[in-house]
Write a protein that holds these residues in place. Structure first.
Motif, PDB file in Angstrom:
ATOM      1  N   ALA A 140       0.830  -1.210   0.000  1.00 16.70           N
ATOM      2  CA  ALA A 140       0.000   0.000   0.000  1.00 16.70           C
ATOM      3  C   ALA A 140       0.863   1.258   0.000  1.00 16.70           C
ATOM      4  CB  ALA A 140      -0.924  -0.005   1.211  1.00 16.70           C
ATOM      5  N   ILE A 141       1.943   1.240   0.796  1.00 18.75           N
ATOM      6  CA  ILE A 141       2.849   2.392   0.816  1.00 18.75           C
ATOM      7  C   ILE A 141       3.543   2.546  -0.531  1.00 18.75           C
ATOM      8  CG2 ILE A 141       4.870   3.409   1.928  1.00 18.75           C
ATOM      9  CD1 ILE A 141       4.068   1.819   4.469  1.00 18.75           C
ATOM     10  N   LEU A 142       3.976   1.426  -1.115  1.00 17.88           N
ATOM     11  CA  LEU A 142       4.611   1.464  -2.427  1.00 17.88           C
ATOM     12  C   LEU A 142       3.656   2.030  -3.473  1.00 17.88           C
ATOM     13  CD1 LEU A 142       6.958   0.728  -4.336  1.00 17.88           C
ATOM     14  CD2 LEU A 142       5.966  -1.577  -4.500  1.00 17.88           C
ATOM     15  N   ALA A 143       2.387   1.632  -3.422  1.00 19.25           N
ATOM     16  CA  ALA A 143       1.399   2.148  -4.365  1.00 19.25           C
ATOM     17  C   ALA A 143       1.294   3.660  -4.273  1.00 19.25           C
ATOM     18  CB  ALA A 143       0.032   1.507  -4.092  1.00 19.25           C
ATOM     19  N   ARG A 144       1.284   4.168  -3.057  1.00 18.40           N
ATOM     20  CA  ARG A 144       1.157   5.617  -2.882  1.00 18.40           C
ATOM     21  C   ARG A 144       2.414   6.344  -3.352  1.00 18.40           C
ATOM     22  NH1 ARG A 144      -2.272   6.624   2.710  1.00 18.40           N
ATOM     23  NH2 ARG A 144      -4.257   6.860   1.604  1.00 18.40           N
ATOM     24  N   ALA A 145       3.584   5.710  -3.211  1.00 18.87           N
ATOM     25  CA  ALA A 145       4.801   6.323  -3.736  1.00 18.87           C
ATOM     26  C   ALA A 145       4.716   6.432  -5.255  1.00 18.87           C
ATOM     27  CB  ALA A 145       6.019   5.511  -3.318  1.00 18.87           C
ATOM     28  N   TYR A 146       4.199   5.392  -5.906  1.00 22.11           N
ATOM     29  CA  TYR A 146       4.046   5.455  -7.358  1.00 22.11           C
ATOM     30  C   TYR A 146       2.925   6.414  -7.764  1.00 22.11           C
ATOM     31  CZ  TYR A 146       7.424   1.860  -8.594  1.00 22.11           C
ATOM     32  OH  TYR A 146       8.596   1.169  -8.809  1.00 22.11           O
ATOM     33  N   VAL A 147       1.920   6.590  -6.912  1.00 24.04           N
ATOM     34  CA  VAL A 147       0.900   7.616  -7.178  1.00 24.04           C
ATOM     35  C   VAL A 147       1.558   8.987  -7.272  1.00 24.04           C
ATOM     36  CG1 VAL A 147      -1.020   8.898  -6.129  1.00 24.04           C
ATOM     37  CG2 VAL A 147      -1.108   6.401  -6.261  1.00 24.04           C
ATOM     38  N   LEU A 148       2.476   9.280  -6.352  1.00 24.99           N
ATOM     39  CA  LEU A 148       3.186  10.557  -6.400  1.00 24.99           C
ATOM     40  C   LEU A 148       3.997  10.688  -7.687  1.00 24.99           C
ATOM     41  CD1 LEU A 148       4.491  10.952  -2.732  1.00 24.99           C
ATOM     42  CD2 LEU A 148       2.584  12.164  -3.816  1.00 24.99           C
ATOM     43  N   ALA A 149       4.651   9.601  -8.102  1.00 26.65           N
ATOM     44  CA  ALA A 149       5.425   9.637  -9.348  1.00 26.65           C
ATOM     45  C   ALA A 149       4.515   9.892 -10.538  1.00 26.65           C
ATOM     46  CB  ALA A 149       6.184   8.321  -9.523  1.00 26.65           C
ATOM     47  N   ALA A 150       3.336   9.278 -10.543  1.00 25.32           N
ATOM     48  CA  ALA A 150       2.386   9.489 -11.648  1.00 25.32           C
ATOM     49  C   ALA A 150       1.852  10.916 -11.651  1.00 25.32           C
ATOM     50  CB  ALA A 150       1.228   8.493 -11.535  1.00 25.32           C
ATOM     51  N   GLU A 151       1.555  11.437 -10.468  1.00 25.20           N
ATOM     52  CA  GLU A 151       1.078  12.825 -10.384  1.00 25.20           C
ATOM     53  C   GLU A 151       2.135  13.790 -10.909  1.00 25.20           C
ATOM     54  OE1 GLU A 151      -1.870  13.919  -9.514  1.00 25.20           O
ATOM     55  OE2 GLU A 151      -2.679  12.889  -7.757  1.00 25.20           O
ATOM     56  N   ALA A 169       5.851   9.072 -18.893  1.00 24.15           N
ATOM     57  CA  ALA A 169       6.278   8.289 -17.736  1.00 24.15           C
ATOM     58  C   ALA A 169       5.113   8.044 -16.784  1.00 24.15           C
ATOM     59  CB  ALA A 169       7.404   9.007 -17.007  1.00 24.15           C
ATOM     60  N   ALA A 170       4.072   8.847 -16.863  1.00 19.75           N
ATOM     61  CA  ALA A 170       2.902   8.656 -16.002  1.00 19.75           C
ATOM     62  C   ALA A 170       2.260   7.294 -16.225  1.00 19.75           C
ATOM     63  CB  ALA A 170       1.885   9.768 -16.260  1.00 19.75           C
ATOM     64  N   TRP A 171       2.314   6.787 -17.469  1.00 15.86           N
ATOM     65  CA  TRP A 171       1.758   5.456 -17.735  1.00 15.86           C
ATOM     66  C   TRP A 171       2.415   4.411 -16.845  1.00 15.86           C
ATOM     67  CZ3 TRP A 171      -2.514   4.228 -20.137  1.00 15.86           C
ATOM     68  CH2 TRP A 171      -2.991   5.000 -21.209  1.00 15.86           C
ATOM     69  N   VAL A 172       3.737   4.427 -16.806  1.00 15.06           N
ATOM     70  CA  VAL A 172       4.482   3.419 -16.070  1.00 15.06           C
ATOM     71  C   VAL A 172       4.197   3.534 -14.575  1.00 15.06           C
ATOM     72  CG1 VAL A 172       6.743   2.392 -15.716  1.00 15.06           C
ATOM     73  CG2 VAL A 172       6.254   3.632 -17.837  1.00 15.06           C
ATOM     74  N   ALA A 173       4.278   4.744 -14.067  1.00 13.00           N
ATOM     75  CA  ALA A 173       4.070   4.953 -12.637  1.00 13.00           C
ATOM     76  C   ALA A 173       2.660   4.555 -12.218  1.00 13.00           C
ATOM     77  CB  ALA A 173       4.346   6.415 -12.282  1.00 13.00           C
ATOM     78  N   ALA A 174       1.657   4.921 -13.018  1.00 11.45           N
ATOM     79  CA  ALA A 174       0.275   4.581 -12.681  1.00 11.45           C
ATOM     80  C   ALA A 174       0.048   3.074 -12.753  1.00 11.45           C
ATOM     81  CB  ALA A 174      -0.679   5.313 -13.617  1.00 11.45           C
ATOM     82  N   ASP A 175       0.635   2.431 -13.757  1.00  9.65           N
ATOM     83  CA  ASP A 175       0.560   0.983 -13.888  1.00  9.65           C
ATOM     84  C   ASP A 175       1.095   0.306 -12.632  1.00  9.65           C
ATOM     85  OD1 ASP A 175       0.845  -1.687 -14.613  1.00  9.65           O
ATOM     86  OD2 ASP A 175       2.277  -1.317 -16.227  1.00  9.65           O
ATOM     87  N   ARG A 176       2.262   0.719 -12.202  1.00 12.36           N
ATOM     88  CA  ARG A 176       2.878   0.107 -11.030  1.00 12.36           C
ATOM     89  C   ARG A 176       2.107   0.441  -9.753  1.00 12.36           C
ATOM     90  NH1 ARG A 176       9.392   0.684 -12.051  1.00 12.36           N
ATOM     91  NH2 ARG A 176       9.452  -0.496 -14.002  1.00 12.36           N
ATOM     92  N   ALA A 177       1.567   1.642  -9.684  1.00  8.97           N
ATOM     93  CA  ALA A 177       0.775   2.016  -8.510  1.00  8.97           C
ATOM     94  C   ALA A 177      -0.421   1.087  -8.354  1.00  8.97           C
ATOM     95  CB  ALA A 177       0.310   3.467  -8.627  1.00  8.97           C
ATOM     96  N   LEU A 178      -1.145   0.855  -9.436  1.00  6.90           N
ATOM     97  CA  LEU A 178      -2.340   0.030  -9.351  1.00  6.90           C
ATOM     98  C   LEU A 178      -1.997  -1.436  -9.071  1.00  6.90           C
ATOM     99  CD1 LEU A 178      -5.350   0.041  -9.407  1.00  6.90           C
ATOM    100  CD2 LEU A 178      -5.301  -0.164 -11.900  1.00  6.90           C
ATOM    101  N   SER A 179      -0.904  -1.928  -9.645  1.00  8.02           N
ATOM    102  CA  SER A 179      -0.479  -3.301  -9.364  1.00  8.02           C
ATOM    103  C   SER A 179      -0.155  -3.474  -7.882  1.00  8.02           C
ATOM    104  CB  SER A 179       0.747  -3.671 -10.211  1.00  8.02           C
ATOM    105  OG  SER A 179       0.425  -3.707 -11.587  1.00  8.02           O
ATOM    106  N   ALA A 180       0.597  -2.522  -7.323  1.00  6.35           N
ATOM    107  CA  ALA A 180       0.948  -2.602  -5.899  1.00  6.35           C
ATOM    108  C   ALA A 180      -0.286  -2.442  -5.024  1.00  6.35           C
ATOM    109  CB  ALA A 180       1.991  -1.543  -5.553  1.00  6.35           C
ATOM    110  N   ALA A 181      -1.190  -1.551  -5.415  1.00  7.21           N
ATOM    111  CA  ALA A 181      -2.400  -1.320  -4.623  1.00  7.21           C
ATOM    112  C   ALA A 181      -3.268  -2.564  -4.577  1.00  7.21           C
ATOM    113  CB  ALA A 181      -3.180  -0.139  -5.200  1.00  7.21           C
ATOM    114  N   ARG A 182      -3.403  -3.218  -5.719  1.00  2.40           N
ATOM    115  CA  ARG A 182      -4.205  -4.444  -5.734  1.00  2.40           C
ATOM    116  C   ARG A 182      -3.567  -5.543  -4.895  1.00  2.40           C
ATOM    117  NH1 ARG A 182      -6.082  -3.873 -12.037  1.00  2.40           N
ATOM    118  NH2 ARG A 182      -8.080  -2.872 -11.587  1.00  2.40           N
ATOM    119  N   ALA A 183      -2.237  -5.592  -4.900  1.00  6.25           N
ATOM    120  CA  ALA A 183      -1.551  -6.579  -4.071  1.00  6.25           C
ATOM    121  C   ALA A 183      -1.784  -6.310  -2.585  1.00  6.25           C
ATOM    122  CB  ALA A 183      -0.056  -6.570  -4.381  1.00  6.25           C
TER     123      ALA A 183
END
Length: 425
Positions: free
Chosen positions: A188-199, A208-222
């Motif tokens: 969950a913390i990792l997802a939020r870090a990638y949320v910041l990168a996407a923002e 680069a927002a595509w990559v960051a958002a992709d990783r954010a959602l993958s981590a969030a679902r995990a």
């Protein structure tokens, strides 16, 4: 006249030559560097949908020639949006595909004329070449993420760019060595870090927002936690909308909103933010009925829950936030006059963060700009600068400043502002 992806660059290049503009001159008008215009004309970089009206005006061509152009596909994102989990071999292929997207957007992140306000770190390095890091206790990781969030909400984007590599690397290491409930919390913390990168990437119109958002959602679902999943879905949908996929963005956001438990105050607040982003996405596609219906639904949510809980990561679920989105939606739908009364009743000074206050003043500036009031537009831009100086160097705001500069009405102090913010060099 519909344009394919392949001939979009030729259309822009031909119209630019007909107007006898250099790539640098066109770039100054729309808020891009000359090298970015070159990549767009070579079909190596997408034209951001927010810039289409300014580009069309600068080239003296109909906006729909540009807006109807096909948008290049990023096939891996669809697997995230539909909930599929790629295996390790698919992940390698995804990395190879997305590296190409990052290469196209890298100059937009660290390009000429914007380096003072943008992160020192190249986001490609942040996402694909993280520094070595050791796992840390979850309490320490949570403190690091909270500090990064505070940096973002204070609109100190250069500082955030320097912080992100270490935060992402530490969060990845901590998640990888954890198990059970601890692993879920680290995810969950990792997802939020990638949320910041996407923002951060979205603010610079970077792929680069595509990559960051992709990783954010993958981590969030995990993580299995609905709040990070909602926050990550929101940044992925923003990326979809910016790439022209407004309908897919609306579908993702409304589907995710429908899954949230509204009896819990925090998930209900996340639902409100998803509806607001969906409304803006629908407006970007010209769907007025859907946009206003979603706005009204979000407003009803806030009225039922006037004391919105804290803890949402980058946005709030408040009445003021609904009003800001209503101004933005009306701007996007081409009815900025409908936002004037809303803006008059909005107390931006009481909004919770500098980033959100700057966003509110940005939408207000766009409203006055669309209504042809140069003085009010500049006054709002000055308020953006007072709240968050780095916001004024974003490509879209430099484009607005540049367009205002070349309007007939003389505005005292505007030229100095344009030089100061990089809109005029």
């Amino acid at each position: 006249m519909g344009q394919s992806t392949q001939d979009l660059g030729a259309l822009i290049r031909g119209a630019r030559n007909a107007r006898r503009l250099t790539q640098e001159q066109l770039g100054l008008t729309v808020g891009y560097s000359a090298s970015a215009i070159s990549r767009i004309e070579s079909n190596k970089m997408r034209l951001d949908t927010d810039v289409i009206p300014l580009m069309a005006r600068a080239l003296d061509i109909p906006a729909d020639w540009l807006s109807r152009a096909a948008v290049p596909e990023v096939p891996t994102i669809a697997t995230v949006a539909t909930g599929c989990r790629p295996d390790e071999e698919d992940a390698v292929r995804r990395r190879e595909l997305l590296t190409g997207a990052l290469a196209a957007g890298a100059t937009a992140i660290v390009g000429a004329g914007t380096a003072q306000a943008l992160p020192a770190a190249d986001l490609e390095d942040v996402l694909f070449r993280l520094p070595n890091a050791e796992p840390v206790p979850l309490a320490n990781l949570m403190a690091q993420a909270a500090a990064a969030r505070q940096t973002y909400t204070a609109a100190r984007y250069s500082d955030l760019g320097r912080t992100l590599p270490g935060l992402l690397a530490t969060a990845e290491a901590t998640r990888d060595t954890a198990s059970g409930r601890e692993r879920q919390r680290a995810s969950a913390i990792l997802a939020r870090a990638y949320v910041l990168a996407a923002e951060l990437a979205s603010k610079q119109h970077s792929d680069a927002a595509w990559v960051a958002a992709d990783r954010a959602l993958s981590a969030a679902r995990a993580s299995g936690m609905p709040v990070p999943v909602g926050e990550s879905s929101r940044v992925l949908a923003i990326t979809m909308r910016r790439s022209g996929r407004w309908s897919s963005a609306v579908h993702l956001l409304t589907s995710q909103a429908a899954e949230l438990d509204t009896t819990d105050t925090r998930t209900a607040a996340v639902r409100t933010t998803l509806l607001l982003t969906a409304a803006y996405s629908a407006a970007a596609g010209g769907d007025r009925t859907t946009a206003l219906t979603l706005l009204d639904e979000a407003e009803d949510d806030v009225e039922r829950r006037p004391q919105a809980p804290g803890g949402l990561f980058t946005v709030d679920a408040t009445r003021a936030q609904v009003d800001v989105y209503r101004i933005g939606v009306n701007n996007t739908l081409g009815t900025p006059d409908d936002g004037v009364k809303v803006a008059a009743g909005l107390n931006i000074d009481h909004m919770s963060t500098a980033e959100r206050r700057a966003r509110a003043w940005t939408d207000t500036a766009r409203m006055w700009h669309a209504l042809g009031d140069s003085q009010q537009t500049f006054a709002a831009l000055r308020r953006v600068e007072q709240e968050a100086p780095q916001e004024t160097r974003r490509p879209s705001l430099r484009a607005l400043t540049s367009d205002l500069l070349y309007r007939p009405a003389r505005v005292e102090g505007l030229r100095e502002f344009a030089v100061r913010t990089g809109a005029l060099v």
